[in-house]
Design a protein around this motif. Structure first.
Motif, PDB file in Angstrom:
ATOM      1  N   TYR A  22       0.835  -1.203   0.000  1.00 29.46           N
ATOM      2  CA  TYR A  22       0.000   0.000   0.000  1.00 29.46           C
ATOM      3  C   TYR A  22       0.868   1.252   0.000  1.00 29.46           C
ATOM      4  O   TYR A  22       0.621   2.201  -0.747  1.00 29.46           O
ATOM      5  CB  TYR A  22      -0.920  -0.018   1.231  1.00 29.46           C
ATOM      6  N   ARG A  23       1.886   1.275   0.842  1.00 32.22           N
ATOM      7  CA  ARG A  23       2.777   2.438   0.914  1.00 32.22           C
ATOM      8  C   ARG A  23       3.501   2.661  -0.415  1.00 32.22           C
ATOM      9  O   ARG A  23       3.667   3.797  -0.856  1.00 32.22           O
ATOM     10  CB  ARG A  23       3.773   2.261   2.050  1.00 32.22           C
ATOM     11  N   ALA A  24       3.945   1.589  -1.045  1.00 35.02           N
ATOM     12  CA  ALA A  24       4.632   1.704  -2.338  1.00 35.02           C
ATOM     13  C   ALA A  24       3.682   2.250  -3.405  1.00 35.02           C
ATOM     14  O   ALA A  24       4.055   3.132  -4.198  1.00 35.02           O
ATOM     15  CB  ALA A  24       5.187   0.347  -2.762  1.00 35.02           C
ATOM     16  N   GLN A  25       2.460   1.742  -3.427  1.00 36.40           N
ATOM     17  CA  GLN A  25       1.477   2.227  -4.398  1.00 36.40           C
ATOM     18  C   GLN A  25       1.121   3.688  -4.131  1.00 36.40           C
ATOM     19  O   GLN A  25       0.966   4.484  -5.056  1.00 36.40           O
ATOM     20  CB  GLN A  25       0.218   1.355  -4.354  1.00 36.40           C
ATOM     21  N   LEU A  26       0.993   4.042  -2.858  1.00 36.17           N
ATOM     22  CA  LEU A  26       0.680   5.419  -2.487  1.00 36.17           C
ATOM     23  C   LEU A  26       1.802   6.358  -2.906  1.00 36.17           C
ATOM     24  O   LEU A  26       1.554   7.438  -3.466  1.00 36.17           O
ATOM     25  CB  LEU A  26       0.427   5.512  -0.979  1.00 36.17           C
ATOM     26  N   GLN A  27       3.042   5.953  -2.689  1.00 30.33           N
ATOM     27  CA  GLN A  27       4.180   6.778  -3.076  1.00 30.33           C
ATOM     28  C   GLN A  27       4.224   6.942  -4.599  1.00 30.33           C
ATOM     29  O   GLN A  27       4.443   8.043  -5.106  1.00 30.33           O
ATOM     30  CB  GLN A  27       5.485   6.158  -2.582  1.00 30.33           C
ATOM     31  N   GLN A  28       3.988   5.865  -5.338  1.00 29.24           N
ATOM     32  CA  GLN A  28       3.980   5.936  -6.799  1.00 29.24           C
ATOM     33  C   GLN A  28       2.848   6.839  -7.290  1.00 29.24           C
ATOM     34  O   GLN A  28       3.039   7.667  -8.182  1.00 29.24           O
ATOM     35  CB  GLN A  28       3.842   4.547  -7.405  1.00 29.24           C
ATOM     36  N   ALA A  29       1.670   6.717  -6.691  1.00 26.69           N
ATOM     37  CA  ALA A  29       0.534   7.552  -7.086  1.00 26.69           C
ATOM     38  C   ALA A  29       0.817   9.024  -6.799  1.00 26.69           C
ATOM     39  O   ALA A  29       0.479   9.899  -7.603  1.00 26.69           O
ATOM     40  CB  ALA A  29      -0.728   7.096  -6.358  1.00 26.69           C
ATOM     41  N   ARG A  30       1.469   9.310  -5.669  1.00 31.45           N
ATOM     42  CA  ARG A  30       1.819  10.702  -5.361  1.00 31.45           C
ATOM     43  C   ARG A  30       2.827  11.253  -6.365  1.00 31.45           C
ATOM     44  O   ARG A  30       2.718  12.421  -6.778  1.00 31.45           O
ATOM     45  CB  ARG A  30       2.369  10.791  -3.938  1.00 31.45           C
ATOM     46  N   GLN A  31       3.800  10.443  -6.758  1.00 33.32           N
ATOM     47  CA  GLN A  31       4.779  10.890  -7.756  1.00 33.32           C
ATOM     48  C   GLN A  31       4.107  11.168  -9.096  1.00 33.32           C
ATOM     49  O   GLN A  31       4.395  12.170  -9.745  1.00 33.32           O
ATOM     50  CB  GLN A  31       5.883   9.834  -7.923  1.00 33.32           C
TER      51      GLN A  31
END
Length: 98
Positions: A22-31
């Protein structure tokens, strides 16, 4: 019924893996969102520049249209031979014998 402390903290291996994903997906979505916002800002700047150029061009066209010369200097005035009331071209006699 009491739950073990590790289950309450979400420290089981499957929960930790889900949280990490979830954190990885959230970071990618923010980028991706930040990149999209940057692109929008660049496109808005390009749009504003194009609008300004369009306004300047329209003003130039209007200015040229309003100052149009009555007769272009490179075009000589047209001369037409007039027909007089005796059915003759000026300077030319028509053959009227039949």
């Amino acid at each position: 019924m009491a739950l073990p402390l590790s289950a309450l903290n979400g420290s089981t291996p499957s929960v930790q893996a889900q949280l990490s994903q979830y954190r990885a997906q959230l970071q990618q979505a923010r980028q991706e969102a930040a990149q999209a916002a940057d692109r929008v800002a660049r496109l808005e700047q390009q749009t504003q520049t194009a609008r300004s150029e369009s306004v300047r061009s329209d003003d130039k066209v209007r200015g040229l249209e309003s100052s149009e010369p009555r007769q272009p200097p490179s075009t000589p005035p047209t001369t037409r031979r007039s027909i007089n009331t005796l059915s003759q071209l000026s300077g030319t006699v028509l053959d009227v014998t039949a």
